[in-house]
Design a protein around this motif. Structure first.
Motif, mmCIF file in Angstrom:
data_model
loop_
_atom_site.group_PDB
_atom_site.id
_atom_site.type_symbol
_atom_site.label_atom_id
_atom_site.label_comp_id
_atom_site.label_asym_id
_atom_site.label_seq_id
_atom_site.Cartn_x
_atom_site.Cartn_y
_atom_site.Cartn_z
ATOM 1 N N CYS B 276 33.096 -16.634 -28.940
ATOM 2 C CA CYS B 276 34.131 -15.604 -28.830
ATOM 3 C C CYS B 276 35.352 -15.973 -29.675
ATOM 4 N N ALA B 277 35.772 -17.226 -29.590
ATOM 5 C CA ALA B 277 36.936 -17.664 -30.378
ATOM 6 C C ALA B 277 36.655 -17.506 -31.869
ATOM 7 N N GLU B 278 35.456 -17.860 -32.281
ATOM 8 C CA GLU B 278 35.076 -17.749 -33.697
ATOM 9 C C GLU B 278 35.046 -16.279 -34.137
ATOM 10 N N TYR B 279 34.505 -15.413 -33.281
ATOM 11 C CA TYR B 279 34.486 -13.975 -33.587
ATOM 12 C C TYR B 279 35.918 -13.455 -33.813
ATOM 13 N N PHE B 280 36.819 -13.848 -32.961
ATOM 14 C CA PHE B 280 38.214 -13.385 -33.095
ATOM 15 C C PHE B 280 38.877 -13.935 -34.356
ATOM 16 N N LYS B 281 38.453 -15.112 -34.763
ATOM 17 C CA LYS B 281 39.036 -15.728 -35.958
ATOM 18 C C LYS B 281 38.622 -14.948 -37.203
ATOM 19 N N GLU B 282 37.383 -14.515 -37.230
ATOM 20 C CA GLU B 282 36.826 -13.902 -38.443
ATOM 21 C C GLU B 282 36.939 -12.381 -38.476
ATOM 22 N N ASN B 283 37.280 -11.753 -37.347
ATOM 23 C CA ASN B 283 37.292 -10.291 -37.288
ATOM 24 C C ASN B 283 38.602 -9.791 -36.696
ATOM 25 N N ASP B 284 38.952 -8.560 -37.046
ATOM 26 C CA ASP B 284 40.150 -7.968 -36.470
ATOM 27 C C ASP B 284 39.746 -7.194 -35.220
ATOM 28 N N ILE B 285 40.094 -7.756 -34.069
ATOM 29 C CA ILE B 285 39.684 -7.132 -32.804
ATOM 30 C C ILE B 285 40.271 -5.728 -32.670
ATOM 31 N N ASN B 286 41.427 -5.502 -33.316
ATOM 32 C CA ASN B 286 42.040 -4.180 -33.178
ATOM 33 C C ASN B 286 41.198 -3.082 -33.831
ATOM 34 N N ASP B 287 40.531 -3.415 -34.932
ATOM 35 C CA ASP B 287 39.591 -2.448 -35.533
ATOM 36 C C ASP B 287 38.477 -2.113 -34.548
ATOM 37 N N HIS B 288 37.976 -3.151 -33.914
ATOM 38 C CA HIS B 288 36.885 -2.950 -32.971
ATOM 39 C C HIS B 288 37.353 -2.116 -31.769
ATOM 40 N N ILE B 289 38.526 -2.442 -31.270
ATOM 41 C CA ILE B 289 39.069 -1.683 -30.123
ATOM 42 C C ILE B 289 39.268 -0.219 -30.509
ATOM 43 N N LYS B 290 39.699 0.007 -31.755
ATOM 44 C CA LYS B 290 39.871 1.400 -32.219
ATOM 45 C C LYS B 290 38.548 2.163 -32.167
ATOM 46 N N ALA B 291 37.475 1.509 -32.587
ATOM 47 C CA ALA B 291 36.161 2.175 -32.568
ATOM 48 C C ALA B 291 35.725 2.487 -31.140
ATOM 49 N N ILE B 292 35.942 1.536 -30.245
ATOM 50 C CA ILE B 292 35.590 1.767 -28.835
ATOM 51 C C ILE B 292 36.403 2.936 -28.281
ATOM 52 N N THR B 293 37.705 2.888 -28.548
ATOM 53 C CA THR B 293 38.605 3.908 -28.013
ATOM 54 C C THR B 293 38.215 5.296 -28.510
ATOM 55 N N ALA B 294 37.897 5.390 -29.789
ATOM 56 C CA ALA B 294 37.538 6.701 -30.360
ATOM 57 C C ALA B 294 36.282 7.253 -29.684
ATOM 58 N N LEU B 295 35.292 6.393 -29.492
ATOM 59 C CA LEU B 295 34.041 6.862 -28.880
ATOM 60 C C LEU B 295 34.252 7.277 -27.420
ATOM 61 N N TYR B 296 34.952 6.441 -26.665
ATOM 62 C CA TYR B 296 35.152 6.758 -25.245
ATOM 63 C C TYR B 296 36.003 8.028 -25.099
ATOM 64 N N HIS B 297 36.966 8.200 -26.004
ATOM 65 C CA HIS B 297 37.805 9.406 -25.956
ATOM 66 C C HIS B 297 36.946 10.646 -26.169
ATOM 67 N N LYS B 298 36.058 10.554 -27.167
ATOM 68 C CA LYS B 298 35.177 11.684 -27.450
ATOM 69 C C LYS B 298 34.343 12.029 -26.207
ATOM 70 N N ARG B 299 33.804 10.994 -25.591
ATOM 71 C CA ARG B 299 32.953 11.216 -24.413
ATOM 72 C C ARG B 299 33.766 11.752 -23.236
ATOM 73 N N GLU B 300 34.955 11.237 -23.083
ATOM 74 C CA GLU B 300 35.812 11.711 -21.986
ATOM 75 C C GLU B 300 36.162 13.174 -22.198
ATOM 76 N N GLN B 301 36.477 13.551 -23.442
ATOM 77 C CA GLN B 301 36.809 14.958 -23.723
ATOM 78 C C GLN B 301 35.626 15.869 -23.407
ATOM 79 N N LEU B 302 34.443 15.457 -23.815
ATOM 80 C CA LEU B 302 33.249 16.257 -23.529
ATOM 81 C C LEU B 302 33.025 16.384 -22.022
ATOM 82 N N MET B 303 33.255 15.297 -21.332
ATOM 83 C CA MET B 303 33.051 15.342 -19.878
ATOM 84 C C MET B 303 34.069 16.257 -19.206
ATOM 85 N N VAL B 304 35.325 16.115 -19.566
ATOM 86 C CA VAL B 304 36.381 16.941 -18.943
ATOM 87 C C VAL B 304 36.170 18.420 -19.288
#
Lengths: 399, 399
Positions: B276-304
């Protein structure tokens, strides 16, 4: 700020064993104190192969939440390991735990109410004492000799303590003594557990690492009344860092363990479970165990040889047929800590005996580990330790 | 054989939530019941890269026993994540846990004696209830509205329960409601904890996944008196399978946590921590969080959107600004289980509200998860669920 802790939290900030291991970690100290496997034998390249394959073939499953009872592939591997112990069962009888330590913790949580007696070997694994104490256990120590726990003492303890909930035992290459319980005593222990209706927690982390004598059947393999809970671990035969252990018990009990485990950490690391299962699929663990056994035997022989050469007359030690530890008894010394202090002055670390006892200690005792010390350093460390023992013995003698 | 369990073990063999998740796992059932991240977003290839590098560069350390407080490299990573929460601290304030669940378990073990009150949101995370109950807690539920826990109710609860040991709260995108506590209430909560000298356990697994509204500071960031213990996790932003969480508290308390953790499982998986520490060193977690957020938002909108289209009039739901869950309240229904049963008849699974309450439940409630359902299946599932709700409402109305 003064925190209002529960009764389970030890008072005071002292962590005697933690402090010992901290000084033992100093690079200028030769440490016989820890209980670490030899890291040079870890199958790093093969673990990498296994990890790559797992991530290629089932990456999402290995990174997702998983079953509290454990990954089926790993439970299959454990099932096969149990055959070696004479335990013929099925995967419904197995739960994967986050290392043996969790198996001990969950057992304590599930069985011990405030004031219940827990019967332990005198001495026993020190962190088991911490765990059971945190759930309110009172300890009843049972005498040992070179053949393990004495059954007359055990029966007396069971008679004297009708509220005993648990007998905790490490029958093979015990920590801290390295002693092994004879077959006759194993049979007797299972019989007594049934007679007095007390659960037995059989902890077997070291059993596979045997260089002398015959393999003895586990207590669990003789248990026909479900009084024995068996615990195993990958820590000594594969890797302690992955934190993989297991509990074996009847499915009704495994269901309860699984519920309690869910509360404790939901489940054990999925990636670690898949990687371990994959490693076992592609490699012969018995070859690896042979390599570990050969190395530890070599180190144990060097240590015993040096002990017999340098330690003062009258000092006794156990003669393990496997495992990682031996136990030293120094006559005439009342405070084991003095042995630690004198050794540390000479940059050698051992673990003094006191924390391995639930109640009254046997003074003048300490534990030595040989699995983690390079062969070329053992004699020098033992020699310096011998000087330390001599110093403490001579001071004690003049008192 | 009848086992003599401790008081901590729940009586009976029923595991209501386990049973729900089991039927929800049936492939023909469309499940809104679980709480799983979307596995298609797990960074499998990058985890493989990180694992390879860790095993190449520090294989023996990654497979060896490690520090109970956690690998320093991972504590450095956590330290940086905490900055986002407005928590400026150092690594002495951090302990790595085997997932958030372990942080909850250790906190329960450390603070709750038999009969102590634990104050929780009504409803709250169901497995936290199991844990605290296993240590003998009595629950005091505090009303919520769409702005989170109500502070007037909390103060009343504190006045009525001078033996309260802990306030457990998920302030952001709460499980199960998806609701977020306002800034004003956060300030008030910290003030009340100090005034009544009660510890707060702040659980923040979902906070990073926000698609609407402004980031709110954590309770811990406002805490000047060490009453707040903060918990975070890698489960929702990286991987739940690796079981990596953390506790943030003052070093004196972290020392106690570390001692208790040592009893629980010695330490968290070394390989997982290094990877996990190595993953964080080599990658920007914020990019990853953005991708998660976008997908969950899409799904939440469809559900609502589907909920608003199909659910009967009068049914209310929360409107999460992030996270993984929403909460549904069906008027006139007394038994939430009926909603589950009617939905399951139509091959849709939800979690009925009852297990989320420490005491009295709010009837006619259930939790829906959207993070783990493909977009093209959400509308159909909601439609069938709407029919189930309609059926239960009409039966209730004719009673």
């Amino acid at each position: 700020m003064t925190y209002k802790f529960s009764k389970r939290v030890p008072q005071g900030d002292t962590d005697a064993v933690g402090d010992i291991l901290k000084v033992a970690g100093d690079p200028k100290v030769m440490s016989f104190a820890g209980g670490l496997p030899a890291p040079e034998l870890f199958p790093v390249a093969k673990v990498k192969q296994a990890a790559d394959k797992v991530l290629d073939e089932k990456g999402p499953a290995a990174l997702q939440y998983g079953s509290s009872q454990g990954v089926p592939e790993l439970r299959d591997v454990i099932l096969k390991r149990l055959e070696v112990e004479g335990i013929h069962t099925d995967t419904d009888h197995i739960m994967v735990a986050t290392g043996s330590q969790q198996s001990i913790d969950l057992t304590g949580k599930m069985f011990i109410d405030e004031g219940d007696a827990v019967i332990v070997e005198d001495p026993t694994y020190l962190t088991a004492i911490d765990v059971f104490r945190s759930y309110g256990a009172k300890f009843v120590g049972v005498d040992m000799d070179e053949d393990g726990m004495r059954m007359d003492s055990l029966e007396q303890a069971l008679k004297d303590n009708p509220n005993a909930k648990l007998i905790y035992t490490v029958p093979t290459f015990q920590n801290p003594t390295g002693r092994t319980m004879t077959l006759e005593r194993r049979k007797k222990l299972v019989e007594l557990a049934d007679k007095y209706d007390v659960m037995v927690l059989e902890d077997n982390p070291y059993g596979a690492i045997r260089w002398e004598g015959e393999n003895l059947p586990s207590l669990k393999s003789m248990d026909t009344t479900n009084h024995v809970i068996y615990m195993g671990t990958m820590s000594k035969i594969f890797s302690p860092g992955l934190r993989l252990g297991w509990v074996v018990a009847d499915p009704k009990l495994i269901k309860k363990y699984t519920m309690m485990k869910q509360s404790a950490d939901l489940h054990t690391d999925s990636l670690a479970q898949y990687v371990c299962a994959e490693y076992f699929k592609e490699n012969d663990i018995n070859d690896h165990i042979k390599a570990i056994t050969a190395l530890y035997h070599k180190r144990e022989q060097l240590m015993v040889k040096a002990i017999d050469k340098y330690f003062p007359k009258g000092v006794k030690h156990s003669n393990p047929e496997g495992g990682m530890f031996l136990w030293v008894m120094v006559p005439g010394v009342e405070d084991s800590q003095k042995l630690f202090d004198a050794a540390l002055k000479r940059n050698v670390a051992i673990v003094p005996g006191d924390p391995f006892f639930g109640n009254a200690t046997i003074p003048g005792t300490f534990r030595m580990n040989y699995s983690n010390t390079p062969e070329d350093k053992i004699e020098d460390g033992v020699k310096r330790l011998a000087e330390a023992i001599e110093e403490v013995m001579s001071v004690s003698a003049t008192k």
